[in-house]
Design an enzyme around this catalytic site. Structure first.
Site, PDB file in Angstrom:
ATOM      1  N   ASP A 116       0.850  -1.192   0.000  1.00  9.44           N
ATOM      2  CA  ASP A 116       0.000   0.000   0.000  1.00  9.44           C
ATOM      3  C   ASP A 116       0.885   1.241   0.000  1.00  9.44           C
ATOM      4  O   ASP A 116       1.857   1.325   0.773  1.00  9.44           O
ATOM      5  CB  ASP A 116      -0.920   0.016   1.222  1.00  9.44           C
ATOM      6  CG  ASP A 116      -2.119  -0.906   1.042  1.00  9.44           C
ATOM      7  OD1 ASP A 116      -2.183  -1.625   0.029  1.00  9.44           O
ATOM      8  OD2 ASP A 116      -3.002  -0.911   1.928  1.00  9.44           O
ATOM      9  N   HIS A 167      -6.224   2.636  -4.922  1.00  8.54           N
ATOM     10  CA  HIS A 167      -6.384   2.680  -3.467  1.00  8.54           C
ATOM     11  C   HIS A 167      -7.239   3.875  -3.049  1.00  8.54           C
ATOM     12  O   HIS A 167      -7.227   4.272  -1.893  1.00  8.54           O
ATOM     13  CB  HIS A 167      -5.001   2.741  -2.809  1.00  8.54           C
ATOM     14  CG  HIS A 167      -4.973   2.421  -1.348  1.00  8.54           C
ATOM     15  ND1 HIS A 167      -5.775   1.464  -0.760  1.00  8.54           N
ATOM     16  CD2 HIS A 167      -4.211   2.939  -0.341  1.00  8.54           C
ATOM     17  CE1 HIS A 167      -5.515   1.401   0.530  1.00  8.54           C
ATOM     18  NE2 HIS A 167      -4.582   2.290   0.814  1.00  8.54           N
ATOM     19  N   HIS A 171      -8.174   8.488   0.094  1.00 11.16           N
ATOM     20  CA  HIS A 171      -7.994   7.581   1.233  1.00 11.16           C
ATOM     21  C   HIS A 171      -9.070   7.722   2.310  1.00 11.16           C
ATOM     22  O   HIS A 171      -8.787   7.730   3.504  1.00 11.16           O
ATOM     23  CB  HIS A 171      -6.614   7.797   1.858  1.00 11.16           C
ATOM     24  CG  HIS A 171      -6.091   6.586   2.582  1.00 11.16           C
ATOM     25  ND1 HIS A 171      -6.240   6.403   3.935  1.00 11.16           N
ATOM     26  CD2 HIS A 171      -5.418   5.501   2.147  1.00 11.16           C
ATOM     27  CE1 HIS A 171      -5.675   5.268   4.308  1.00 11.16           C
ATOM     28  NE2 HIS A 171      -5.171   4.686   3.232  1.00 11.16           N
ATOM     29  N   HIS A 266       3.392  -2.239   3.952  1.00 14.42           N
ATOM     30  CA  HIS A 266       3.364  -0.806   3.639  1.00 14.42           C
ATOM     31  C   HIS A 266       4.756  -0.344   3.219  1.00 14.42           C
ATOM     32  O   HIS A 266       5.757  -0.659   3.886  1.00 14.42           O
ATOM     33  CB  HIS A 266       2.887  -0.005   4.849  1.00 14.42           C
ATOM     34  CG  HIS A 266       1.409  -0.119   5.074  1.00 14.42           C
ATOM     35  ND1 HIS A 266       0.850  -1.154   5.787  1.00 14.42           N
ATOM     36  CD2 HIS A 266       0.365   0.660   4.662  1.00 14.42           C
ATOM     37  CE1 HIS A 266      -0.465  -1.005   5.814  1.00 14.42           C
ATOM     38  NE2 HIS A 266      -0.786   0.083   5.135  1.00 14.42           N
TER      39      HIS A 266
END
Length: 301
Positions: A116, A167, A171, A266
């Site tokens: 991510d 994504h 966010h 991440h």
């Protein structure tokens, strides 16, 4: 009456917060240099759904066309003495309806590596170096500001055969967005930025920010032609200044990896970047093959 008072309180609070400018911070420009710009400028599209809209969702947005907007958070339980392995039981009735993926074939020594990317801390280049060294293809889930501020890294991901996936633009919790037009914009803004940088169409894989979802959000996601990618392993690696030691991180990742695992890491983690070469070597030595999400989707069809 009480409901109205509560709503008024939060509206007043939201107006008060928005009245003050955000502070100035130093950010990495992707070339190792620190550039000062306002936090509001840097993350103006990387924010949560407006507070007022969130409150509307809490008090007024219970369901649409029979689909609930109740928010859930994704997790995956690994088998223990008194724990049954699997995804959240509370959403097990509707998750299978909406093209959601989180684990592959448990009988094959195959795993799926995903990262991510909310913002760049200077470690993605090292991650890409390790992947290239081992000829491994991964998937990177990016937000719109990441593409705008790191176009060369995004191009490199694509050029080296990785999937660059959606994504969301800002966010938010996707469960908090019940308006279908606003929901769609979270996808299309990223797609347009990606195409402008790469000249290619974005793969139709989506990871909900923070793992938050509702039945309605999964329905909207599928309607847009996307497959939702959750995970079967993640650990607390997203805070740059609270990183695990190399030994602890490797031990945790290796001990929890199993056949079919979809690993969520991440890229803001310095530890992840520094141990990835060793991790990939360990996976190879244990006989694991790392495949792309395209292969995961084929397995589950």
């Amino acid at each position: 009456m009480l409901k109205n008072k509560i709503i008024c309180f939060f509206v007043a609070f939201a107006l008060l917060v928005n009245a003050f400018p955000l502070s100035t911070v130093a950010v990495n420009n992707g070339k190792g240099k620190q550039v000062k710009r306002s936090e509001k400028e840097e993350f103006q599209e990387y924010v949560k759904e407006p507070l007022l809209d969130q409150m509307k969702n809490v008090f007024f947005s219970k369901s649409y066309n029979g689909l609930s907007s109740r928010e859930y958070e994704w997790y995956y339980m690994l088998k223990g003495k008194s724990v049954e392995e699997g995804p959240p039981k509370e959403t097990s009735k509707f998750v299978p309806k909406y093209d959601c993926y989180y684990i592959g074939n448990p009988s094959e020594k195959t795993i799926y590596l995903t990262f991510d990317e909310g913002y760049e801390k200077g470690y993605t280049g090292k991650i890409l170096d390790a992947l290239k060294k081992h000829n491994v293809k991964a998937s990177f889930f990016v937000v719109k500001p990441y593409i705008l501020h790191n176009p060369e890294l995004v191009k490199r991901m694509v050029d080296e055969g990785h999937l660059v996936c959606n994504h969301s633009a800002r966010h938010p919790s996707m469960a908090s967005i019940v308006d279908e037009t606003k929901f769609k914009k979270e996808f299309t803004d990223v797609e347009e930025a990606f195409t402008k940088v790469t000249g290619k169409q974005m793969p139709k894989y989506f990871r909900p920010p923070m793992g938050k979802y509702s039945e309605l959000s999964l329905y909207y996601t599928k309607k847009l032609g996307y497959k939702t990618i959750f995970w079967s392993f993640a650990y607390q690696d997203w805070e740059p200044y609270r990183q695990s030691s190399h030994e602890a991180a490797e031990r945790k990742i290796m001990s929890k990896t199993k056949n079919g695992s979809v690993l969520l890491l991440h890229a803001v983690s310095r530890t992840n970047a520094e141990i990835l070469d060793d991790l990939l070597t360990h996976f190879e030595n244990q006989g694991y093959k790392i495949k792309s999400l395209d292969e995961l989707v084929k397995v589950k069809q």
